[in-house]
Scaffold this active site. Sequence first.
Site, PDB file in Angstrom:
ATOM      1  N   ASP A  33       0.838  -1.190   0.000  1.00 14.47           N
ATOM      2  CA  ASP A  33       0.000   0.000   0.000  1.00 14.47           C
ATOM      3  C   ASP A  33       0.875   1.241   0.000  1.00 14.47           C
ATOM      4  O   ASP A  33       2.091   1.155   0.082  1.00 14.47           O
ATOM      5  CB  ASP A  33      -0.837   0.030   1.282  1.00 14.47           C
ATOM      6  CG  ASP A  33      -2.022  -0.897   1.181  1.00 14.47           C
ATOM      7  OD1 ASP A  33      -2.257  -1.433   0.091  1.00 14.47           O
ATOM      8  OD2 ASP A  33      -2.701  -1.084   2.207  1.00 14.47           O
ATOM      9  N   LYS A  55      -1.508   3.183  -5.319  1.00 17.70           N
ATOM     10  CA  LYS A  55      -1.969   4.227  -6.230  1.00 17.70           C
ATOM     11  C   LYS A  55      -1.487   3.923  -7.638  1.00 17.70           C
ATOM     12  O   LYS A  55      -0.430   3.363  -7.835  1.00 17.70           O
ATOM     13  CB  LYS A  55      -1.359   5.572  -5.802  1.00 17.70           C
ATOM     14  CG  LYS A  55      -1.947   6.095  -4.525  1.00 17.70           C
ATOM     15  CD  LYS A  55      -2.625   7.420  -4.742  1.00 17.70           C
ATOM     16  CE  LYS A  55      -3.560   7.742  -3.599  1.00 17.70           C
ATOM     17  NZ  LYS A  55      -3.677   9.167  -3.369  1.00 17.70           N
ATOM     18  N   MET A 170     -10.146   7.352   9.076  1.00 23.84           N
ATOM     19  CA  MET A 170     -10.624   7.899   7.791  1.00 23.84           C
ATOM     20  C   MET A 170     -11.705   8.964   7.967  1.00 23.84           C
ATOM     21  O   MET A 170     -12.609   9.060   7.154  1.00 23.84           O
ATOM     22  CB  MET A 170     -11.180   6.771   6.892  1.00 23.84           C
ATOM     23  CG  MET A 170     -10.162   5.704   6.576  1.00 23.84           C
ATOM     24  SD  MET A 170     -10.864   4.285   5.712  1.00 23.84           S
ATOM     25  CE  MET A 170     -11.590   3.353   7.044  1.00 23.84           C
TER      26      MET A 170
HETATM   27  N1  SAH Z   1      -5.159  -0.924   8.497  1.00 27.30           N
HETATM   28  C1  SAH Z   1      -4.871   0.402   8.950  1.00 27.30           C
HETATM   29  C2  SAH Z   1      -6.007   1.376   8.666  1.00 27.30           C
HETATM   30  C3  SAH Z   1      -6.238   1.609   7.212  1.00 27.30           C
HETATM   31  S1  SAH Z   1      -7.524   2.748   6.911  1.00 27.30           S
HETATM   32  C4  SAH Z   1      -4.518   0.362  10.438  1.00 27.30           C
HETATM   33  O1  SAH Z   1      -4.701  -0.664  11.078  1.00 27.30           O
HETATM   34  O2  SAH Z   1      -4.026   1.370  10.954  1.00 27.30           O
HETATM   35  C5  SAH Z   1      -6.624   4.235   6.663  1.00 27.30           C
HETATM   36  C6  SAH Z   1      -6.815   5.140   7.843  1.00 27.30           C
HETATM   37  O3  SAH Z   1      -5.977   4.744   8.894  1.00 27.30           O
HETATM   38  C7  SAH Z   1      -6.432   6.588   7.602  1.00 27.30           C
HETATM   39  O4  SAH Z   1      -7.449   7.305   6.986  1.00 27.30           O
HETATM   40  C8  SAH Z   1      -6.215   7.068   9.015  1.00 27.30           C
HETATM   41  O5  SAH Z   1      -7.439   7.311   9.673  1.00 27.30           O
HETATM   42  C9  SAH Z   1      -5.609   5.852   9.654  1.00 27.30           C
HETATM   43  N2  SAH Z   1      -4.155   5.932   9.668  1.00 27.30           N
HETATM   44  C10 SAH Z   1      -3.256   5.171   9.024  1.00 27.30           C
HETATM   45  N3  SAH Z   1      -1.998   5.511   9.333  1.00 27.30           N
HETATM   46  C11 SAH Z   1      -2.098   6.524  10.222  1.00 27.30           C
HETATM   47  C12 SAH Z   1      -1.157   7.315  10.936  1.00 27.30           C
HETATM   48  N4  SAH Z   1       0.155   7.132  10.808  1.00 27.30           N
HETATM   49  N5  SAH Z   1      -1.622   8.258  11.777  1.00 27.30           N
HETATM   50  C13 SAH Z   1      -2.945   8.472  11.930  1.00 27.30           C
HETATM   51  N6  SAH Z   1      -3.869   7.760  11.269  1.00 27.30           N
HETATM   52  C14 SAH Z   1      -3.449   6.808  10.435  1.00 27.30           C
END
Ligand code: SAH
Length: 484
Positions: A33, A55, A170
Amino acid sequence: MTVYLVGAGPGDPGLLTVRGLELIRSADVILHDKLIPWEALREARADAELIDVGKIGGGKQVPQDVTNALLVEKGQEGKDVVRLKGGDPFVFGRGGEEAQVLRAAGIPFEVVPGVTSGIAGPAYAGIPVTQRHVSAAVAFVTGHEDPSKPDTMLDWAALAAFPGTLALYMGVKALPRIASALIEHGRHADEPAAVVQRGTLPDQRTVTAPLGELPDVAKAAGIKAPAIIIVGGVADLHDEIAWFEDRPLAGKTVVVTRAKAQASALADRFRALGAAVIEAPAIGISPLPVDLPDLSSFDLLCLTSPNAVARLFELIRDARDLAGLKIAVIGPGTASALRDRGIEPDIVPERFVGEGLLEALEGVDVRRALIARARDARDVLPDGLRARGVEVEVLTTYEAVAEPLRDGVREAALEADYVTFASGSSGRYFFDAVDGARPQGRIVTIGPTTSGVLRDLGVEPDVEAEVQTPDGLIAAVLADAAQR
Ligand code: SAH
């Protein structure tokens, strides 16, 4: 031949699991990703196939069915495939769907959980998602669903009534709607809340405000995705126990211009102080062919850099060849390179330059000296010893060579807060690589010799270290950052 659904953690490369790293290192194919630590990919085998399914050409997300098809295709080829996802693969990561597709195709798979951003982001912001007497439960919620749409899967009344912390993923764009939906359904507008942007990454930012004001506060602060929204009393703990953003170099970008072989130790130390580090090794080390003279014919060996030590040990067959020699080194870095190889230096000067070493050798009885060093090193030491009647042989064991800076590194380096130079040659090569462009940030040198080289290039250093060691360089940056 297995497909591994691996969580890469929230961003800090240190939060990747040991199992995840092991699999990345051995994978034939890695489908990754966008939101994963790039350092993780650097661990992949040189011949591994890396596919960015985050992307398409920096534009739209690769459709999930294309990713699924690729997973099946690569899995059926009998390859070890790592499907690397941000955070945890099963928390809003569509990892469950990928597992279903693999099961249906009869392809063996394993799941490696990761540290999810909904816990790690708040943790790095000093917000525990549960806390005795404050919050006894936590809910992970997608903020992607528009609360104003009738077909939302989320029961906002139930969420508002949830007896604990809400961690919303998100949700940045929908924050105003999320906050009003929660308040409308009974959550108190005064309830503590927070947004953590780019949690666990060097440029992490946190804003806190009562739930009712959070959308405006976040907007005013320019908060953008990726971010985690926290709703609950625990958000108040940020003021008390925030730690990550309080480190002395948090939010600062520091460029390390040393040769690759030496850069990472210095880079790691800047990172530990909170800086985002850009490694810009405009200089590489190239060993030179050398005929090693008979070492027993010398009574003094001078080593003027850790590289010279490393190269010498490639050249000698047996460490005992050094037995009869007095060994002098230029400074603590060189001394520790020598100690790493089991040899204690006899002479370490107080000032870590050629002149200092010459002083330290005053009164030492020497007839024949061997100096192992870089091509283009200064002649202070050999000239000074010769003037004293010492017979000197200079052994040029390696040379510095220019290395072009990778795409993006040049631009990032020119915009950083600090550009550090640990030697004159790294200065020369850096300004060569940036075509003499002037960095916007503060220029820091390890000492007067390096400063002199920069001045000859028409660049006036802003800060000069008092002690000419990597420690001194770090101390100089810290002192400067504390004043600004
Ligand atoms: N599988 C991932 C989530 C994917 S959905 C997990 O477990 O973290 C994508 C969302 O994750 C983003 O929109 C944001 O809300 C959150 N996210 C991912 N990385 C982040 C980070 N470093 N800091 C804050 N939010 C994050």
